[in-house]
Design an enzyme around this catalytic site. Structure first.
Site, mmCIF file in Angstrom:
data_model
loop_
_atom_site.group_PDB
_atom_site.id
_atom_site.type_symbol
_atom_site.label_atom_id
_atom_site.label_comp_id
_atom_site.label_asym_id
_atom_site.label_seq_id
_atom_site.Cartn_x
_atom_site.Cartn_y
_atom_site.Cartn_z
ATOM 1 N N HIS A 97 -36.954 31.537 39.555
ATOM 2 C CA HIS A 97 -36.216 32.727 39.173
ATOM 3 C C HIS A 97 -37.098 33.650 38.326
ATOM 4 C CE1 HIS A 97 -32.217 30.980 40.383
ATOM 5 N NE2 HIS A 97 -32.979 29.897 40.340
ATOM 6 N N SER A 147 -44.037 21.209 41.689
ATOM 7 C CA SER A 147 -45.234 22.005 41.496
ATOM 8 C C SER A 147 -45.294 22.535 40.076
ATOM 9 C CB SER A 147 -45.282 23.140 42.519
ATOM 10 O OG SER A 147 -46.569 23.713 42.538
ATOM 11 N N ASP A 160 -36.460 24.970 36.371
ATOM 12 C CA ASP A 160 -36.188 23.686 35.716
ATOM 13 C C ASP A 160 -37.498 22.910 35.728
ATOM 14 O OD1 ASP A 160 -33.536 24.442 35.660
ATOM 15 O OD2 ASP A 160 -32.792 22.650 36.677
#
Length: 258
Positions: free
Chosen positions: A142, A226, A86
């Protein structure tokens, strides 16, 4: 005032001792009193969280929270590349044959980013993509594709901000910060996923140790906001028509492998 305080708290760090103290604080029960105001200031989407806000005992637990099952759909097309995080699509474009690309007026070297010319050679003339995670985002990382893990390695020592000011005024943070790299091999090509630390030395925790990986599978998490950089080989991917600065979620299609 609260917003300024939290932004300084998250972004203002450059020393090992400072990083150590902040890390210890966020992992301690003392940090729990900041959770309600942190969630309010950064507008955390509490309806997606695996647990109720009051169940998180430290800021670290909140930063590294998981989502409720089914909250993210993974594009199922066999040739698709999906977002591993995200975040915000900060930038994307072509890598030159000299293995470089430019963001915010700064030239980044793929050789510096990956550590050796041998590793970087595959990505000359290819494509890059930069995904930025703010302190408000879900911080789990992911896999963007299904395939095999070709190599895992870590480079760099210190970590500095990778937000827009950091990209504009920092010293090539994407290629000089502490970073953890996973390189995948699919049936079609190689892909490098560069996880760039933003605050702490070793702010990236790896969770996946197997050689095989499935698209959408959880790989790691950031302790704080990050950046992830994706690198594709030449003529390996066609990106969708994506808007820079647009929010994107885990599993959303970024493009397709050729």
């Amino acid at each position: 005032m609260q917003r300024t305080f939290y932004r300084l708290f998250i972004e203002l760090t450059n020393g090992r001792f400072t990083s150590y103290l902040l890390r210890k604080f966020t992992q301690s029960r003392l940090s729990a009193f900041l959770i309600p105001s942190y969630a309010r200031v950064f507008q955390i989407q509490q309806d997606e969280m695996e647990r109720e806000l009051r169940e998180y005992k430290t800021l670290h637990e909140l930063f590294t929270r998981r989502l409720q099952p089914g909250r993210r759909s993974i594009d199922a097309a066999p040739d698709s590349v999906v977002s591993p995080v995200d975040g915000v699509l900060e930038d994307y474009g072509a890598i030159t044959d000299e293995k470089q690309f430019v963001i915010k007026g700064k030239t980044y070297s793929i050789v510096d980013m990956l550590g050796t010319n041998e590793r970087a050679e595959a990505y000359g003339g290819g494509t890059y993509m930069v995904l930025y995670l703010s302190p408000s985002h879900y911080h789990r990382i992911h896999s963007p594709v299904s395939g095999m893990v070709r190599e895992r390695f870590v480079l760099g020592r210190k970590s500095y901000p990778v937000n827009q000011l950091g990209l504009r005024y920092g010293k090539e943070p994407l290629s000089k910060n502490y970073r953890s790299v996973t390189e995948f091999v699919t049936e079609r090509s190689r892909i490098a996923m560069v996880k760039v630390g933003a605050m702490f030395v070793n702010s990236i925790e790896l969770l996946h140790e197997r050689d095989a990986v499935e698209k959408g599978e959880e790989m790691a998490y950031f302790t704080f906001g990050s950046t992830v950089v994706l690198l594709f080989e030449k003529n390996a991917v066609v990106l969708d028509h994506l808007d820079k600065g647009k929010g994107i979620r885990v599993g959303e299609r970024l493009g397709r492998m050729l």
